[in-house]
Design a protein around this motif. Structure first.
Motif, PDB file in Angstrom:
ATOM      1  N   LYS A   1       0.931  -1.158   0.084  1.00  0.00           N
ATOM      2  CA  LYS A   1       0.073  -0.100  -0.029  1.00  0.00           C
ATOM      3  C   LYS A   1       0.912   1.313  -0.124  1.00  0.00           C
ATOM      4  O   LYS A   1       0.373   2.474  -0.237  1.00  0.00           O
ATOM      5  N   GLY A   2       1.855   1.091   0.289  1.00  0.00           N
ATOM      6  CA  GLY A   2       3.004   2.329   0.421  1.00  0.00           C
ATOM      7  C   GLY A   2       4.484   1.756   0.263  1.00  0.00           C
ATOM      8  O   GLY A   2       4.630   0.751   0.726  1.00  0.00           O
ATOM      9  N   ILE A   3       5.339   2.690   0.061  1.00  0.00           N
ATOM     10  CA  ILE A   3       6.836   2.412   0.003  1.00  0.00           C
ATOM     11  C   ILE A   3       7.515   3.379   0.569  1.00  0.00           C
ATOM     12  O   ILE A   3       7.275   4.602   0.733  1.00  0.00           O
ATOM     13  N   LEU A   4       8.641   2.822   1.663  1.00  0.00           N
ATOM     14  CA  LEU A   4       9.261   3.496   2.209  1.00  0.00           C
ATOM     15  C   LEU A   4      10.872   3.315   1.892  1.00  0.00           C
ATOM     16  O   LEU A   4      11.144   2.044   1.893  1.00  0.00           O
ATOM     17  N   PHE A   5      11.632   4.182   1.434  1.00  0.00           N
ATOM     18  CA  PHE A   5      13.119   4.133   1.363  1.00  0.00           C
ATOM     19  C   PHE A   5      13.722   4.355   2.773  1.00  0.00           C
ATOM     20  O   PHE A   5      13.613   5.562   3.275  1.00  0.00           O
TER      21      PHE A   5
ATOM     22  N   GLY B   1       2.317   9.151  -6.710  1.00  0.00           N
ATOM     23  CA  GLY B   1       0.699   9.299  -7.176  1.00  0.00           C
ATOM     24  C   GLY B   1       0.128   7.950  -7.111  1.00  0.00           C
ATOM     25  O   GLY B   1      -1.158   7.714  -7.037  1.00  0.00           O
ATOM     26  N   ARG B   2       0.872   6.947  -7.569  1.00  0.00           N
ATOM     27  CA  ARG B   2       0.400   5.388  -7.601  1.00  0.00           C
ATOM     28  C   ARG B   2       0.368   4.804  -6.214  1.00  0.00           C
ATOM     29  O   ARG B   2      -0.796   4.334  -6.062  1.00  0.00           O
ATOM     30  N   LYS B   3       1.202   5.202  -5.512  1.00  0.00           N
ATOM     31  CA  LYS B   3       1.031   4.552  -4.277  1.00  0.00           C
ATOM     32  C   LYS B   3       2.036   5.653  -3.383  1.00  0.00           C
ATOM     33  O   LYS B   3       2.933   6.361  -3.786  1.00  0.00           O
ATOM     34  N   PRO B   4       1.806   5.757  -2.076  1.00  0.00           N
ATOM     35  CA  PRO B   4       2.514   6.996  -1.107  1.00  0.00           C
ATOM     36  C   PRO B   4       3.844   6.354  -1.340  1.00  0.00           C
ATOM     37  O   PRO B   4       4.353   5.302  -0.912  1.00  0.00           O
ATOM     38  N   ILE B   5       4.820   7.328  -1.593  1.00  0.00           N
ATOM     39  CA  ILE B   5       6.493   6.834  -1.369  1.00  0.00           C
ATOM     40  C   ILE B   5       7.185   7.809  -0.582  1.00  0.00           C
ATOM     41  O   ILE B   5       7.166   9.126  -0.729  1.00  0.00           O
TER      42      ILE B   5
END
Length: 179
Positions: free
Chosen positions: A98-102, A126-130
């Motif tokens: 649902k989201g991506i975290l670096f 905009g596709r997923k929270p980054i």
């Protein structure tokens, strides 16, 4: 040692000087794997793969950044933009994410490949929270990557900045004057 410096001078770097010195030290000791392991504290079977927690893909960006995954990135604990792009696309296309975290702790690395990876991340917004989080250091190439996310959160005690490039060259002025 001269061969290592010459090879490193073939590419532009967006890196802190201390991180570049670490790379040179590790590269100069590659013939002694146990010494490298003791110096870096990273197991030889280290991998840069993401993990998913509660629907969030956590992608580490740790150590020196290189364009391609190779034995040096495995030994040094570094990160390759090649693996980052694979992990990022996997997370982006996974319906369970649902989201991506670096998760960033890097003083930067090779400039080659950073622009392409950063554009890929920026264009996916905009596709997923980054999000990007810097807990230790986010400098040079690492800052470039982190700033392409929707948001870059920097811990109060983290080192941020060092935006620029580092080039190396052999100063042979004295030899030319002597000749």
């Amino acid at each position: 040692m001269e061969r290592i410096k010459k090879a490193m001078g073939m590419y532009p770097w967006a890196i802190q000087e201390s991180e570049l010195e670490k790379i040179i030290m590790i590269a100069s000791r590659l013939n002694d794997i146990e010494a490298v392991r003791a110096t870096t504290g990273v197991p030889l079977n280290n991998n840069r793969r993401m993990e998913i927690r509660n629907g969030v893909a956590i992608i580490p960006i740790v150590g020196s950044i290189f364009r391609y995954a190779n034995m040096f990135t495995e030994i040094s604990g570094g990160t390759s933009t090649q693996m980052l792009s694979l992990d990022f696309n996997e997370a982006l296309n996974n319906k369970d994410v649902k989201g991506i975290l670096f998760d960033i702790d890097s003083g930067g690395g090779q400039a080659n490949g950073i622009s392409e990876l950063s554009s890929m991340i920026f264009n996916a917004r905009g596709r997923k929270p980054i999000k990007a989080y810097a807990g230790g250091s986010v400098a040079s190439a690492a800052y470039w990557i982190g700033s392409s996310a929707d948001e870059l959160v920097i811990n109060d005690t983290a080192v941020a900045g060092s935006i620029g490039a580092m080039l190396s060259f052999d100063d042979n002025t004295a030899q030319k004057e002597k000749d």
